[in-house]
Design an enzyme around this catalytic site. Structure first.
Site, PDB file in Angstrom:
ATOM      1  CB  VAL A  11      -0.978   0.032   1.200  1.00 44.85           C
ATOM      2  CG1 VAL A  11      -1.998  -1.087   1.096  1.00 44.85           C
ATOM      3  CG2 VAL A  11      -0.241  -0.051   2.515  1.00 44.85           C
ATOM      4  CB  SER A  12       0.676   4.363  -1.869  1.00 41.66           C
ATOM      5  OG  SER A  12       0.747   3.630  -3.065  1.00 41.66           O
TER       6      SER A  12
END
Length: 81
Positions: A11-12
């Site tokens: 996930v960013s």
């Protein structure tokens, strides 16, 4: 010999939900990085690649979670062959 099913999640941002990416998958182990796709420092990706053995299956939500582009994916695969 049957291999393990190994999940990789990226996930960013830290507030994104990691659970939905591999929801419903039966996995023996999951490695999770919380880093931008531009970030080449992904320690859990390195750990997963070190952990995986011949016969294992790596499961990802989509290829963009694993590599930034096709060239990155090719390099990743070729470095482990």
């Amino acid at each position: 010999m049957k291999g393990q099913r190994i999940g990789y999640v990226r996930v960013s941002t830290f507030d994104q939900n990691v659970d939905r990416q591999l929801e419903g998958q039966s996995l023996d182990r999951v490695f999770t990085d919380k880093a931008s796709g531009k970030d080449v420092n992904r320690p859990q990706l390195d750990a997963m690649l070190t952990f995986a053995r011949e016969g294992d299956t790596v499961v990802v939500h989509s290829m963009d979670r694993l590599a930034r582009n096709l060239d990155d994916l090719r390099k990743l695969v070729q470095s482990r062959a």
